[in-house]
Design an enzyme around this catalytic site. Structure first.
Site, PDB file in Angstrom:
ATOM      1  N   HIS A  23      -3.455  20.859 -42.561  1.00 17.69           N
ATOM      2  CA  HIS A  23      -4.368  19.914 -41.901  1.00 17.69           C
ATOM      3  C   HIS A  23      -5.789  20.063 -42.446  1.00 17.69           C
ATOM      4  CE1 HIS A  23      -6.128  17.815 -38.260  1.00 17.69           C
ATOM      5  NE2 HIS A  23      -7.157  18.576 -38.602  1.00 17.69           N
ATOM      6  N   GLU A  24      -6.280  21.295 -42.468  1.00 19.25           N
ATOM      7  CA  GLU A  24      -7.668  21.505 -42.911  1.00 19.25           C
ATOM      8  C   GLU A  24      -7.820  21.144 -44.394  1.00 19.25           C
ATOM      9  OE1 GLU A  24      -9.814  21.810 -40.743  1.00 19.25           O
ATOM     10  OE2 GLU A  24      -8.744  22.615 -39.019  1.00 19.25           O
ATOM     11  N   HIS A  42      -8.398  17.500 -44.867  1.00 22.25           N
ATOM     12  CA  HIS A  42      -9.794  17.038 -44.792  1.00 22.25           C
ATOM     13  C   HIS A  42     -10.469  17.112 -46.158  1.00 22.25           C
ATOM     14  CE1 HIS A  42      -9.891  16.438 -40.537  1.00 22.25           C
ATOM     15  NE2 HIS A  42      -9.738  17.712 -40.214  1.00 22.25           N
ATOM     16  N   ASP A  74      -9.717  13.153 -39.016  1.00 22.03           N
ATOM     17  CA  ASP A  74      -8.843  13.492 -37.893  1.00 22.03           C
ATOM     18  C   ASP A  74      -8.242  12.231 -37.297  1.00 22.03           C
ATOM     19  OD1 ASP A  74      -8.833  16.363 -37.543  1.00 22.03           O
ATOM     20  OD2 ASP A  74     -10.964  16.192 -37.079  1.00 22.03           O
TER      21      ASP A  74
HETATM   22 ZN   LIG Z   1      -9.178  18.234 -38.311  1.00 24.89          ZN
END
Ligand SMILES: [Zn+2]
Length: 190
Positions: A114-115, A118, A124
């Site tokens: 997830h990170e 980014h 998000d």
């Molecule tokens: Zn996030």
């Protein structure tokens, strides 16, 4: 007899020409892939998880390759407390911080992919859907899915289409900080 040989030669040349045409029209995608060198020297216990996350992103996308030990486009840190987050300085460049305390509540691999998402240009998307990687902690601590959806992976591939270096900074994929993806889970009773 000469006529038959001549026709065969013409057919051969035509075939070779067609093959050459295809090659020119479709250059190898690998030639255009942007290499994102990630550095796990300060990731300590999360280094192997970072490698797993890189493999997931590499398998799911085109136009980019996450590669270890070749530089520091992306630095990955282990921290304790304060929450996991990502700091994107530009598309494909930045820092990821993984909180050991959150990694005891949520899947460490899901947090990591997830990170990194980014850094690869994704915002998000707190919709609570475990099939969506960028839903982060909104999908709950029971969600361990570390894979981007097809839509998420295709968006990343499109963002990196045509990039050849780690210098690109444009559009809404420039610098940004992404926090609070992983809310504290309510204490369980009993
Ligand atoms: Zn996030």
């Amino acid at each position: 007899m000469n006529s038959r040989i001549s026709r065969a030669a013409v057919a051969f040349v035509a075939t070779a020409g067609a093959t050459l045409g295809v090659t020119v029209a479709n250059p190898s995608p690998a030639a255009a892939a942007m290499t994102i060198c990630y550095n796990t020297s300060q990731a300590t216990s999360f280094a192997s998880i970072a490698n797993q996350a890189a493999t997931i992103w590499n398998n799911a996308t085109t136009n980019l390759t996450l590669s270890p030990n070749c530089g520091s486009n992306l630095r990955i840190y282990q921290i304790t407390g304060g929450g996991s987050y990502a700091v994107r300085t530009s598309l494909g460049n930045g820092r990821v911080y993984i909180d050991t305390q959150q990694a005891q509540q949520y899947s460490p691999l899901r947090i990591m992919t997830h990170e990194i998402g980014h850094i690869l240009g994704l915002p998000d998307n707190y919709n609570g859907n475990c099939a969506i990687l960028m839903s982060g902690g909104s999908a709950g601590t029971s969600c361990t899915n570390p894979y981007p959806s097809t839509t998420e992976a295709n968006r990343v591939s499109n963002l990196f289409a045509g990039t050849r270096s780690a210098e690109r900074t444009s559009g809404d994929t420039g610098g940004a900080v992404f926090r609070d993806s992983w809310p504290a889970a309510p204490a369980t009773v009993g």
